[in-house]
Design a protein around this motif. Sequence first.
Motif, PDB file in Angstrom:
ATOM      1  N   ALA A 156       0.837  -1.200   0.000  1.00 39.14           N
ATOM      2  CA  ALA A 156       0.000   0.000   0.000  1.00 39.14           C
ATOM      3  C   ALA A 156       0.868   1.246   0.000  1.00 39.14           C
ATOM      4  O   ALA A 156       1.815   1.356   0.772  1.00 39.14           O
ATOM      5  CB  ALA A 156      -0.921  -0.015   1.217  1.00 39.14           C
ATOM      6  N   LEU A 157       0.540   2.173  -0.885  1.00 39.73           N
ATOM      7  CA  LEU A 157       1.221   3.460  -0.965  1.00 39.73           C
ATOM      8  C   LEU A 157       0.190   4.555  -0.686  1.00 39.73           C
ATOM      9  O   LEU A 157      -0.941   4.467  -1.149  1.00 39.73           O
ATOM     10  CB  LEU A 157       1.827   3.672  -2.358  1.00 39.73           C
ATOM     11  CG  LEU A 157       2.785   2.590  -2.853  1.00 39.73           C
ATOM     12  CD1 LEU A 157       3.191   2.859  -4.299  1.00 39.73           C
ATOM     13  CD2 LEU A 157       4.006   2.505  -1.961  1.00 39.73           C
ATOM     14  N   SER A 158       0.578   5.560   0.065  1.00 36.91           N
ATOM     15  CA  SER A 158      -0.364   6.628   0.380  1.00 36.91           C
ATOM     16  C   SER A 158       0.394   7.868   0.826  1.00 36.91           C
ATOM     17  O   SER A 158       1.324   7.776   1.629  1.00 36.91           O
ATOM     18  CB  SER A 158      -1.313   6.186   1.495  1.00 36.91           C
ATOM     19  OG  SER A 158      -2.094   7.267   1.946  1.00 36.91           O
ATOM     20  N   TRP A 159      -0.028   9.047   0.349  1.00 37.11           N
ATOM     21  CA  TRP A 159       0.552  10.305   0.796  1.00 37.11           C
ATOM     22  C   TRP A 159       0.147  10.611   2.227  1.00 37.11           C
ATOM     23  O   TRP A 159       0.753  11.451   2.883  1.00 37.11           O
ATOM     24  CB  TRP A 159       0.095  11.440  -0.113  1.00 37.11           C
ATOM     25  CG  TRP A 159       0.794  11.461  -1.444  1.00 37.11           C
ATOM     26  CD1 TRP A 159       1.709  10.577  -1.907  1.00 37.11           C
ATOM     27  CD2 TRP A 159       0.612  12.419  -2.467  1.00 37.11           C
ATOM     28  NE1 TRP A 159       2.126  10.901  -3.156  1.00 37.11           N
ATOM     29  CE2 TRP A 159       1.450  12.059  -3.541  1.00 37.11           C
ATOM     30  CE3 TRP A 159      -0.183  13.547  -2.616  1.00 37.11           C
ATOM     31  CZ2 TRP A 159       1.530  12.777  -4.713  1.00 37.11           C
ATOM     32  CZ3 TRP A 159      -0.107  14.276  -3.784  1.00 37.11           C
ATOM     33  CH2 TRP A 159       0.751  13.898  -4.819  1.00 37.11           C
ATOM     34  N   SER A 161       0.300   8.541   4.734  1.00 39.76           N
ATOM     35  CA  SER A 161       0.971   7.652   5.672  1.00 39.76           C
ATOM     36  C   SER A 161       2.483   7.864   5.617  1.00 39.76           C
ATOM     37  O   SER A 161       3.039   8.142   4.555  1.00 39.76           O
ATOM     38  CB  SER A 161       0.648   6.198   5.333  1.00 39.76           C
ATOM     39  OG  SER A 161       1.388   5.324   6.145  1.00 39.76           O
ATOM     40  N   ASN A 162       3.117   7.704   6.740  1.00 39.93           N
ATOM     41  CA  ASN A 162       4.566   7.807   6.805  1.00 39.93           C
ATOM     42  C   ASN A 162       5.158   6.522   7.384  1.00 39.93           C
ATOM     43  O   ASN A 162       6.244   6.520   7.929  1.00 39.93           O
ATOM     44  CB  ASN A 162       4.969   9.020   7.657  1.00 39.93           C
ATOM     45  CG  ASN A 162       6.416   9.400   7.429  1.00 39.93           C
ATOM     46  OD1 ASN A 162       7.003   9.039   6.407  1.00 39.93           O
ATOM     47  ND2 ASN A 162       7.000  10.112   8.375  1.00 39.93           N
ATOM     48  N   SER A 163       4.414   5.414   7.289  1.00 43.78           N
ATOM     49  CA  SER A 163       4.853   4.158   7.894  1.00 43.78           C
ATOM     50  C   SER A 163       5.759   3.380   6.940  1.00 43.78           C
ATOM     51  O   SER A 163       5.771   3.605   5.731  1.00 43.78           O
ATOM     52  CB  SER A 163       3.648   3.309   8.286  1.00 43.78           C
ATOM     53  OG  SER A 163       2.883   3.000   7.139  1.00 43.78           O
ATOM     54  N   ILE A 164       6.505   2.463   7.501  1.00 39.98           N
ATOM     55  CA  ILE A 164       7.383   1.593   6.712  1.00 39.98           C
ATOM     56  C   ILE A 164       6.514   0.547   6.016  1.00 39.98           C
ATOM     57  O   ILE A 164       5.584  -0.015   6.601  1.00 39.98           O
ATOM     58  CB  ILE A 164       8.432   0.928   7.626  1.00 39.98           C
ATOM     59  CG1 ILE A 164       9.370   2.004   8.201  1.00 39.98           C
ATOM     60  CG2 ILE A 164       9.222  -0.126   6.867  1.00 39.98           C
ATOM     61  CD1 ILE A 164      10.373   1.479   9.192  1.00 39.98           C
ATOM     62  N   GLU A 165       6.832   0.299   4.767  1.00 40.94           N
ATOM     63  CA  GLU A 165       6.054  -0.648   3.972  1.00 40.94           C
ATOM     64  C   GLU A 165       6.267  -2.086   4.441  1.00 40.94           C
ATOM     65  O   GLU A 165       7.386  -2.482   4.782  1.00 40.94           O
ATOM     66  CB  GLU A 165       6.465  -0.570   2.496  1.00 40.94           C
ATOM     67  CG  GLU A 165       6.233   0.758   1.857  1.00 40.94           C
ATOM     68  CD  GLU A 165       6.818   0.841   0.456  1.00 40.94           C
ATOM     69  OE1 GLU A 165       7.541  -0.094   0.013  1.00 40.94           O
ATOM     70  OE2 GLU A 165       6.570   1.863  -0.203  1.00 40.94           O
ATOM     71  N   THR A 166       5.193  -2.851   4.423  1.00 38.80           N
ATOM     72  CA  THR A 166       5.248  -4.294   4.651  1.00 38.80           C
ATOM     73  C   THR A 166       4.375  -4.978   3.603  1.00 38.80           C
ATOM     74  O   THR A 166       3.502  -4.354   2.996  1.00 38.80           O
ATOM     75  CB  THR A 166       4.751  -4.693   6.057  1.00 38.80           C
ATOM     76  OG1 THR A 166       3.387  -4.325   6.194  1.00 38.80           O
ATOM     77  CG2 THR A 166       5.586  -4.058   7.151  1.00 38.80           C
ATOM     78  N   TYR A 167       4.632  -6.244   3.407  1.00 39.30           N
ATOM     79  CA  TYR A 167       3.802  -7.051   2.515  1.00 39.30           C
ATOM     80  C   TYR A 167       3.824  -8.485   3.024  1.00 39.30           C
ATOM     81  O   TYR A 167       4.657  -8.858   3.848  1.00 39.30           O
ATOM     82  CB  TYR A 167       4.279  -6.962   1.056  1.00 39.30           C
ATOM     83  CG  TYR A 167       5.708  -7.404   0.851  1.00 39.30           C
ATOM     84  CD1 TYR A 167       6.006  -8.718   0.508  1.00 39.30           C
ATOM     85  CD2 TYR A 167       6.758  -6.512   1.020  1.00 39.30           C
ATOM     86  CE1 TYR A 167       7.316  -9.123   0.337  1.00 39.30           C
ATOM     87  CE2 TYR A 167       8.068  -6.906   0.835  1.00 39.30           C
ATOM     88  CZ  TYR A 167       8.342  -8.208   0.490  1.00 39.30           C
ATOM     89  OH  TYR A 167       9.631  -8.612   0.320  1.00 39.30           O
ATOM     90  N   THR A 168       2.912  -9.277   2.532  1.00 37.06           N
ATOM     91  CA  THR A 168       2.795 -10.668   2.952  1.00 37.06           C
ATOM     92  C   THR A 168       3.194 -11.585   1.808  1.00 37.06           C
ATOM     93  O   THR A 168       2.840 -11.338   0.656  1.00 37.06           O
ATOM     94  CB  THR A 168       1.351 -10.983   3.384  1.00 37.06           C
ATOM     95  OG1 THR A 168       0.995 -10.109   4.445  1.00 37.06           O
ATOM     96  CG2 THR A 168       1.201 -12.419   3.848  1.00 37.06           C
ATOM     97  N   CYS A 169       3.926 -12.622   2.139  1.00 34.67           N
ATOM     98  CA  CYS A 169       4.219 -13.694   1.187  1.00 34.67           C
ATOM     99  C   CYS A 169       3.547 -14.952   1.710  1.00 34.67           C
ATOM    100  O   CYS A 169       3.721 -15.320   2.875  1.00 34.67           O
ATOM    101  CB  CYS A 169       5.724 -13.917   1.044  1.00 34.67           C
ATOM    102  SG  CYS A 169       6.127 -15.211  -0.158  1.00 34.67           S
TER     103      CYS A 169
END
Length: 188
Positions: A156-159, A161-169
Amino acid sequence: MAFGISEFKSNLTGGGAKSALFQVNLNYPTSVTSPPVNAKFLISAASIPASTVGTYDVFYHGKSIKVASDRTSTEAWDTTIINDEDFGVRKSLEQWLSLLSNHELNTRSEELTGNLEGENAGYKQDMSVTQFSKNGKSLHTYKFIGAFPTALSTIALSWESNSIETYTCSWAYDKWERKESLSSEEVG
């Protein structure tokens, strides 16, 4: 008979296992470029696998009796991965998925299969998750045998938010085994 808090505490080995004390080890097929950073430092969530023994009914004089059936595992094992700025782990997983099923032709790379199929297929690797005690000693290691990635979630990308990106595998696997590392006396 009621038990007090001191009996409860004396029966809780080591004060209870902490969910944050774990490490995941990923292995990659030789044809997949390993990321520059070891994934064990970037996997922020995983799980210990579930296990179920199924049942079936046997009837005798109109009454059903439950009988143990086959052991089953969950369909997938999920890991949550922190995305670093070089996308190192993500690129390796995308490469692995592309070798499994090419975007353009929907074909599997011969680099991954070779002449081996089944448990020995070249695209399968063994993975593990280890639970640690509060003193840093390994308690249990769960080994996922014949694992390979089946899905990568969106990032997820969003202006806003300032959080670190995560994703699921999500990973498919043939079976899992548990190895106990310490006796309960050693955990203390």
